[in-house]
Design a protein around this motif. Sequence first.
Motif, mmCIF file in Angstrom:
data_model
loop_
_atom_site.group_PDB
_atom_site.id
_atom_site.type_symbol
_atom_site.label_atom_id
_atom_site.label_comp_id
_atom_site.label_asym_id
_atom_site.label_seq_id
_atom_site.Cartn_x
_atom_site.Cartn_y
_atom_site.Cartn_z
ATOM 1 N N GLY A 1 0.813 -1.213 0.000
ATOM 2 C CA GLY A 1 0.000 0.000 0.000
ATOM 3 C C GLY A 1 0.840 1.253 0.000
ATOM 4 N N MET A 2 1.946 1.239 0.743
ATOM 5 C CA MET A 2 2.828 2.403 0.784
ATOM 6 C C MET A 2 3.488 2.644 -0.565
ATOM 7 S SD MET A 2 2.997 3.898 3.863
ATOM 8 C CE MET A 2 4.636 4.519 4.230
ATOM 9 N N GLN A 3 3.940 1.586 -1.228
ATOM 10 C CA GLN A 3 4.654 1.752 -2.487
ATOM 11 C C GLN A 3 3.775 2.406 -3.551
ATOM 12 O OE1 GLN A 3 6.174 -2.171 -3.357
ATOM 13 N NE2 GLN A 3 8.055 -1.835 -2.202
ATOM 14 N N VAL A 4 2.565 1.899 -3.725
ATOM 15 C CA VAL A 4 1.680 2.466 -4.735
ATOM 16 C C VAL A 4 1.194 3.851 -4.333
ATOM 17 C CG1 VAL A 4 -0.556 2.211 -5.883
ATOM 18 C CG2 VAL A 4 0.946 0.241 -5.626
ATOM 19 N N SER A 5 0.778 4.002 -3.101
ATOM 20 C CA SER A 5 0.172 5.256 -2.667
ATOM 21 C C SER A 5 1.185 6.390 -2.599
ATOM 22 C CB SER A 5 -0.512 5.066 -1.306
ATOM 23 O OG SER A 5 -1.500 4.063 -1.384
ATOM 24 N N LEU A 6 2.409 6.098 -2.177
ATOM 25 C CA LEU A 6 3.431 7.133 -2.167
ATOM 26 C C LEU A 6 3.773 7.583 -3.578
ATOM 27 C CD1 LEU A 6 5.921 5.916 0.611
ATOM 28 C CD2 LEU A 6 4.368 7.871 0.702
ATOM 29 N N ALA A 7 3.836 6.623 -4.518
ATOM 30 C CA ALA A 7 4.101 6.992 -5.910
ATOM 31 C C ALA A 7 2.993 7.881 -6.459
ATOM 32 C CB ALA A 7 4.247 5.731 -6.766
ATOM 33 N N ALA A 8 1.742 7.525 -6.167
ATOM 34 C CA ALA A 8 0.619 8.333 -6.640
ATOM 35 C C ALA A 8 0.599 9.701 -5.963
ATOM 36 C CB ALA A 8 -0.698 7.594 -6.375
ATOM 37 N N PHE A 9 0.897 9.746 -4.680
ATOM 38 C CA PHE A 9 0.876 11.011 -3.947
ATOM 39 C C PHE A 9 1.936 11.973 -4.473
ATOM 40 C CE2 PHE A 9 2.493 13.692 -0.526
ATOM 41 C CZ PHE A 9 1.339 14.319 -0.087
ATOM 42 N N THR A 10 3.171 11.492 -4.639
ATOM 43 C CA THR A 10 4.242 12.382 -5.093
ATOM 44 C C THR A 10 4.009 12.846 -6.525
ATOM 45 O OG1 THR A 10 5.557 10.417 -5.670
ATOM 46 C CG2 THR A 10 5.975 11.446 -3.536
ATOM 47 N N GLU A 11 3.398 11.997 -7.335
ATOM 48 C CA GLU A 11 3.073 12.437 -8.702
ATOM 49 C C GLU A 11 1.980 13.499 -8.672
ATOM 50 O OE1 GLU A 11 1.620 10.699 -13.042
ATOM 51 O OE2 GLU A 11 1.938 9.344 -11.364
ATOM 52 N N LEU B 1 10.456 9.491 0.470
ATOM 53 C CA LEU B 1 9.428 9.182 1.464
ATOM 54 C C LEU B 1 9.438 7.705 1.835
ATOM 55 C CD1 LEU B 1 6.421 11.341 0.179
ATOM 56 C CD2 LEU B 1 7.874 11.769 2.163
ATOM 57 N N TYR B 2 9.609 6.852 0.841
ATOM 58 C CA TYR B 2 9.666 5.431 1.154
ATOM 59 C C TYR B 2 10.931 5.110 1.925
ATOM 60 C CZ TYR B 2 8.691 0.483 0.735
ATOM 61 O OH TYR B 2 8.404 -0.830 1.030
ATOM 62 N N GLY B 3 12.004 5.818 1.626
ATOM 63 C CA GLY B 3 13.236 5.619 2.367
ATOM 64 C C GLY B 3 13.111 6.027 3.822
ATOM 65 N N VAL B 4 12.360 7.107 4.099
ATOM 66 C CA VAL B 4 12.117 7.531 5.480
ATOM 67 C C VAL B 4 11.340 6.445 6.229
ATOM 68 C CG1 VAL B 4 10.870 9.179 6.929
ATOM 69 C CG2 VAL B 4 12.227 9.992 4.999
ATOM 70 N N PHE B 5 10.332 5.918 5.567
ATOM 71 C CA PHE B 5 9.540 4.830 6.138
ATOM 72 C C PHE B 5 10.429 3.622 6.453
ATOM 73 C CE2 PHE B 5 7.655 0.824 4.410
ATOM 74 C CZ PHE B 5 6.882 0.468 5.496
ATOM 75 N N ALA B 6 11.271 3.219 5.487
ATOM 76 C CA ALA B 6 12.132 2.059 5.685
ATOM 77 C C ALA B 6 13.242 2.340 6.691
ATOM 78 C CB ALA B 6 12.721 1.615 4.348
ATOM 79 N N ALA B 7 13.704 3.599 6.752
ATOM 80 C CA ALA B 7 14.743 3.944 7.724
ATOM 81 C C ALA B 7 14.229 3.803 9.151
ATOM 82 C CB ALA B 7 15.238 5.366 7.479
ATOM 83 N N GLY B 8 12.987 4.223 9.391
ATOM 84 C CA GLY B 8 12.386 4.021 10.705
ATOM 85 C C GLY B 8 12.302 2.553 11.047
ATOM 86 N N ASN B 9 11.987 1.755 10.044
ATOM 87 C CA ASN B 9 11.931 0.307 10.200
ATOM 88 C C ASN B 9 13.292 -0.244 10.623
ATOM 89 O OD1 ASN B 9 11.104 -2.319 9.963
ATOM 90 N ND2 ASN B 9 10.351 -2.134 7.879
ATOM 91 N N GLY C 1 4.993 8.071 8.032
ATOM 92 C CA GLY C 1 5.713 6.926 7.480
ATOM 93 C C GLY C 1 6.831 6.468 8.391
ATOM 94 N N LEU C 2 7.510 7.413 9.015
ATOM 95 C CA LEU C 2 8.577 7.072 9.958
ATOM 96 C C LEU C 2 8.024 6.266 11.127
ATOM 97 C CD1 LEU C 2 11.578 7.471 10.777
ATOM 98 C CD2 LEU C 2 10.835 9.511 12.030
ATOM 99 N N LEU C 3 6.866 6.704 11.669
ATOM 100 C CA LEU C 3 6.258 5.993 12.796
ATOM 101 C C LEU C 3 5.807 4.594 12.396
ATOM 102 C CD1 LEU C 3 4.123 8.850 14.414
ATOM 103 C CD2 LEU C 3 6.297 7.898 15.243
ATOM 104 N N VAL C 4 5.207 4.481 11.208
ATOM 105 C CA VAL C 4 4.776 3.170 10.736
ATOM 106 C C VAL C 4 5.974 2.241 10.581
ATOM 107 C CG1 VAL C 4 3.714 1.913 8.824
ATOM 108 C CG2 VAL C 4 2.717 4.065 9.593
ATOM 109 N N GLY C 5 7.046 2.779 9.990
ATOM 110 C CA GLY C 5 8.243 1.967 9.814
ATOM 111 C C GLY C 5 8.824 1.506 11.139
ATOM 112 N N MET C 6 8.795 2.369 12.136
ATOM 113 C CA MET C 6 9.333 2.014 13.445
ATOM 114 C C MET C 6 8.540 0.891 14.111
ATOM 115 S SD MET C 6 10.297 5.796 14.920
ATOM 116 C CE MET C 6 10.858 5.159 16.499
ATOM 117 N N CYS C 7 7.298 0.716 13.712
ATOM 118 C CA CYS C 7 6.464 -0.337 14.307
ATOM 119 C C CYS C 7 6.592 -1.673 13.582
ATOM 120 C CB CYS C 7 5.000 0.103 14.304
ATOM 121 S SG CYS C 7 4.631 1.514 15.365
ATOM 122 N N ILE C 8 7.126 -1.669 12.367
ATOM 123 C CA ILE C 8 7.182 -2.908 11.593
ATOM 124 C C ILE C 8 8.299 -3.826 12.058
ATOM 125 C CG2 ILE C 8 7.773 -3.831 9.316
ATOM 126 C CD1 ILE C 8 5.994 -1.854 8.057
#
Length: 430
Positions: A249-259, A270-278, A325-332
């Motif tokens: 969901g993050m991959q598709v939605s982030l691509a659509a949002f930034t476009e 943005l996806y990197g921030v999410f994964a960095a928190g992870n 995204g950072l918070l979500v990543g930190m929870c994964i």
Amino acid sequence: MAPTVSDASAKNSTTSSRTGYGQLLRTPGAWTFLLPGFAARQPFAMLTISIVLLVQHTTGSYGAAGAAAAATGVSMALFAPYSGRLADRYGQRAVLLPGVLVHTVSGLTLTSLALAHAPLWALFVAAVPTGASVPQIGPMVRSRWGVALKDSPLMSTAAAFESVTDELTFVLGPLLATALCTAVTPAAGLVTEASLTLVGGLLFAAQKGTQPPVAAAGHARVERGSALRIPGVRVLIVAFLGIGSVFGGMQVSLAAFTESIGSPGLNGVLYGVFAAGNMLSGIVCGALAWRVAPQHRLVVGYAALALTASALWTAHSALFLAGLGLLVGMCIAPALITGYTLVEGLVPAGARTEAFTWLTGAVALGQAAAVTVAGQLEDHLWGGAGFLVPMAGTVLALATLVTLRSRLAPRSTARTVARGIGHRAPVTVD
């Protein structure tokens, strides 16, 4: 999820955890499979986003892009456990050598078809073998740690280290794929992914001295057939499906949002921030000496994941979305690490590669379903509607965990514990 420890044990555990990663990396032979394994596991992080960006570029539809990526994810989810079972039975090298060759050829074929504007059904035909042949390097590395460490207490550190390594690939993979697809050519992501698979996979397969030995036929029949029949493994599969829904969901939605805001290059950031928190939370989680039973940690951590993922659809700015995204990543990462920890206590050693691939496949299947649904929501509803998918996936998985959490408790009299590889206090309940 603060750990509860006694003063004396906390001091000893903290001292041990501070040196644990260093001790782990000094394990004889570790670097021979870690370095090629790191390159060979990049496809799992790069493949979906590379397909989404390429197919969306050539078709103009996120729905078509999500469907093509989903075909890859579903085939990977279906074939991954079979690949793990074959690796347990015949050895990792025997599975990897033909697998990386098939993946390279089929991935390049999918790229060529997309650039030629082939019909969607043709992309599906190429996507199936591409996903089915993704090398299951993460589970194979985990099994190699089991051989290298055996009954060492460093096995818990190895579980955390591997989860951190997985998260690092999810930092670097999407960033690399997005940068290549946006700055070089839309096909560059898939071409690089196929190249890394070929080189890394062959180098990893060449390390014959560290691969797990093939079990004797009678012993293997008893243990290998038990992985999916263990109720706790099935509960963990549901939990990992929910985690996959977050990734997809993050991959598709982030691509659509930034476009939609005219800054497609921010997608990888943005996806990197999410994964960095992870990744960062995984490092911290692995450095803590837990005394709370892992099944309880998983429920609490998953509740935090569901809560943060449920807020994603409310974001209306890149900065706010980065914070969420950072918070979500930190929870994964805590959920992933705890899930793999539970496998060590639930599953016999001869079936663990298969069990790990069931979980990896569950992430891929959840991701595949998520990119499909999120792509349709982005095409037909409002911008950001795809973020509803991580919310739904994690909430449903949390409900399953809460209801069936008792099945995650390893029994002290079980054969799986007697034959385990010494994970940290798998049957302790505080």
